[in-house]
Design a protein around this motif. Structure first.
Motif, PDB file in Angstrom:
ATOM      1  N   UNK A 187       0.947  -1.318   0.283  1.00 10.04           N
ATOM      2  CA  UNK A 187       0.003  -0.074  -0.291  1.00 10.04           C
ATOM      3  C   UNK A 187       0.812   1.429   0.238  1.00 10.04           C
ATOM      4  N   UNK A 188      -0.133   1.991  -0.540  1.00  7.91           N
ATOM      5  CA  UNK A 188       1.090   3.303  -0.148  1.00  7.91           C
ATOM      6  C   UNK A 188       0.681   3.991   0.855  1.00  7.91           C
ATOM      7  N   UNK A 189       0.190   4.049   2.598  1.00 13.66           N
ATOM      8  CA  UNK A 189      -0.119   4.757   3.075  1.00 13.66           C
ATOM      9  C   UNK A 189      -0.369   2.973   3.719  1.00 13.66           C
ATOM     10  N   UNK A 190      -0.478   3.189   5.417  1.00 13.70           N
ATOM     11  CA  UNK A 190      -1.117   2.314   6.200  1.00 13.70           C
ATOM     12  C   UNK A 190      -1.918   2.888   7.420  1.00 13.70           C
ATOM     13  N   UNK A 191      -3.325   2.101   7.451  1.00 19.05           N
ATOM     14  CA  UNK A 191      -4.009   3.240   8.811  1.00 19.05           C
ATOM     15  C   UNK A 191      -3.427   2.580  10.018  1.00 19.05           C
TER      16      UNK A 191
ATOM     17  N   UNK B 277       6.382   3.688   5.744  1.00 18.31           N
ATOM     18  CA  UNK B 277       4.979   3.536   4.950  1.00 18.31           C
ATOM     19  C   UNK B 277       4.379   5.364   5.492  1.00 18.31           C
ATOM     20  N   UNK B 278       3.847   6.377   5.231  1.00 18.12           N
ATOM     21  CA  UNK B 278       2.799   7.267   6.104  1.00 18.12           C
ATOM     22  C   UNK B 278       2.021   6.189   6.306  1.00 18.12           C
ATOM     23  N   UNK B 279       1.746   6.895   7.541  1.00 12.95           N
ATOM     24  CA  UNK B 279       0.140   6.196   7.993  1.00 12.95           C
ATOM     25  C   UNK B 279      -0.930   7.804   8.044  1.00 12.95           C
ATOM     26  N   UNK B 280      -1.828   6.578   7.386  1.00 15.63           N
ATOM     27  CA  UNK B 280      -3.127   7.265   6.988  1.00 15.63           C
ATOM     28  C   UNK B 280      -3.639   8.736   7.939  1.00 15.63           C
ATOM     29  N   UNK B 281      -4.173   9.947   7.438  1.00 16.45           N
ATOM     30  CA  UNK B 281      -4.516  10.701   8.571  1.00 16.45           C
ATOM     31  C   UNK B 281      -3.344  11.293   9.389  1.00 16.45           C
ATOM     32  N   UNK B 282      -2.105  11.191   9.059  1.00 18.24           N
ATOM     33  CA  UNK B 282      -0.838  11.538   9.796  1.00 18.24           C
ATOM     34  C   UNK B 282      -1.560  11.152  11.525  1.00 18.24           C
ATOM     35  N   UNK B 283      -1.254  10.662  11.629  1.00 15.47           N
ATOM     36  CA  UNK B 283      -2.054  10.180  14.130  1.00 15.47           C
ATOM     37  C   UNK B 283      -1.479  10.822  15.024  1.00 15.47           C
TER      38      UNK B 283
ATOM     39  N   UNK C 212      16.287  11.729   1.269  1.00 15.30           N
ATOM     40  CA  UNK C 212      17.147  11.004   1.094  1.00 15.30           C
ATOM     41  C   UNK C 212      15.946  10.082   1.212  1.00 15.30           C
ATOM     42  N   UNK C 213      15.164   9.674   1.972  1.00 17.15           N
ATOM     43  CA  UNK C 213      14.066   9.206   1.909  1.00 17.15           C
ATOM     44  C   UNK C 213      12.885   9.215   1.020  1.00 17.15           C
ATOM     45  N   UNK C 214      12.955   7.735  -0.162  1.00 18.05           N
ATOM     46  CA  UNK C 214      11.899   7.565  -0.301  1.00 18.05           C
ATOM     47  C   UNK C 214      10.797   8.032  -0.473  1.00 18.05           C
ATOM     48  N   UNK C 215      10.011   7.630   0.753  1.00 13.06           N
ATOM     49  CA  UNK C 215       8.894   7.731   1.481  1.00 13.06           C
ATOM     50  C   UNK C 215       8.053   8.893   1.511  1.00 13.06           C
ATOM     51  N   UNK C 216       9.214   9.181   2.311  1.00 11.64           N
ATOM     52  CA  UNK C 216       9.154  10.836   2.969  1.00 11.64           C
ATOM     53  C   UNK C 216       8.628  11.831   1.861  1.00 11.64           C
ATOM     54  N   UNK C 217       9.701  11.771   1.227  1.00 10.02           N
ATOM     55  CA  UNK C 217      10.036  13.092  -0.377  1.00 10.02           C
ATOM     56  C   UNK C 217       8.347  12.867  -0.708  1.00 10.02           C
ATOM     57  N   UNK C 218       7.654  11.924  -1.610  1.00  3.89           N
ATOM     58  CA  UNK C 218       6.541  11.354  -1.345  1.00  3.89           C
ATOM     59  C   UNK C 218       5.591  11.992  -0.979  1.00  3.89           C
TER      60      UNK C 218
END
Length: 323
Positions: free
Chosen positions: A185-189, A260-266, A302-308
């Motif tokens: 997934x692109x992000x994870x809950x 992976x980012x967390x959905x909603x940035x909790x 340098x962190x692809x996930x954070x850059x996206x």
């Protein structure tokens, strides 16, 4: 022979110890040696300071007078010695810059900034898990500068004489085994992540684990955490597929794990720098911040996930920028 500061310390140590034998041990002297020292002090002052009894030493009325004055004087002397030692270090041609850090992507950039701005300085560094321990070291003049971090609702206190500066506030991301189904997934809950076993840091003064649990509780679930680890050990547990965890957004993926980012940035984390107001870096504060912020921004790239994530959430994360 004139009365010296060390003589006052001897008198106070005898009074505190309650016997010449225990005072001799505390002062790394022999019992005959401290007895002879006391006789010389009494001769200088012109009176008996202690009654020598079988059960120990007891101050005489004359001794109480001397002790009262000595205990009033010595703290000021100690403060003077501390202040002059600090001033001497600042005036030294080769200053000693002691750097502390929690686990964060800023330490290397801070060390490079110090070396560039104070090329003659001797620079040392040490890492601690707890930012509160580092703050205590700064306040006690055991460090000149430190990398710190905290979470919302757990903001660090600002000790007197210490300047705190926010570098960036960023989201907390999920750390997953590369083979985990959520890795596609692109992000994870967070609720989905809580279905798995977790690897978590030990309970400590920085309260990271408590913060993770408090936010997780808002979903109605708590992490099941059979694994307690930090750093490389935590990564290896995740890589082996035994658990999931959380990480800083600037964490750079290594083989076997994905971020992976967390959905909603909790969850959020704040990166900070702190230094002593009277320390050698105070005059270079703006330059230090400029260099470290630029280093942090390069770590973000340098962190692809954070850059996206930043491309999709413009302005959500906040990094201080300087012209």
């Amino acid at each position: 022979m004139d009365l010296e500061i060390r003589h006052l310390r001897v008198v106070c140590t005898i009074a505190d110890a309650g016997s010449l034998t225990r005072a001799a041990t505390a002062l790394h002297m022999t019992q005959p040696g401290i007895s002879a020292q006391l006789r010389r002090i009494e001769a200088m002052l012109g009176g008996c300071l202690f009654h020598r009894r079988q059960e120990g030493t007891v101050p005489t009325p004359f001794g109480e007078l001397v002790l009262g004055r000595a205990r009033a004087i010595l703290p000021s002397i100690d403060e003077l010695l501390t202040d002059t030692a600090r001033a001497t270090r600042r005036m030294s041609a080769t200053a000693l810059i002691r750097v502390g850090s929690v686990g964060a992507p800023l330490l290397g950039h801070l060390l490079l900034a110090v070396k560039a701005l104070l090329p003659e300085a001797e620079v040392t560094s040490r890492c601690r898990y707890s930012p509160l321990d580092l703050l205590e070291d700064l306040a006690a003049d055991r460090l000149e500068v430190a990398v710190l971090g905290d979470h919302p609702g757990q903001e660090l206190p600002q000790p007197e004489g210490v300047a705190l500066h926010t570098i960036a506030t960023e989201p907390v991301f999920a750390l997953l085994p590369a083979t985990h189904p959520l890795a596609a997934r692109d992000e994870v809950s967070l609720p989905d992540l809580l279905e798995d076993d977790w690897a978590v840091p030990r309970p400590a003064a920085d309260r990271t684990r408590a913060y993770w649990s408090s936010v997780s509780a808002l979903t109605g679930r708590m992490p099941c955490a059979p694994h307690e680890a930090e750093g490389r050990q935590l990564i290896e547990i995740v890589r082996a597929g035994l658990a999931v965890s959380l990480c800083q957004a600037t964490f750079i993926e290594v083989p076997g794990v994905v971020v992976r980012p967390l959905a909603g940035n909790p969850l959020w984390y704040r990166h900070m720098l702190a230094w002593r107001d009277d320390g050698p870096l105070a005059a270079h504060g703006t330059d230090v911040l400029h260099r470290v912020v630029n280093g942090y921004l390069s770590a973000c790239t340098a962190s692809p996930a954070y850059a996206r994530w930043q491309e999709q959430n413009v302005g959500a994360a906040r990094a201080r920028r300087y012209p």
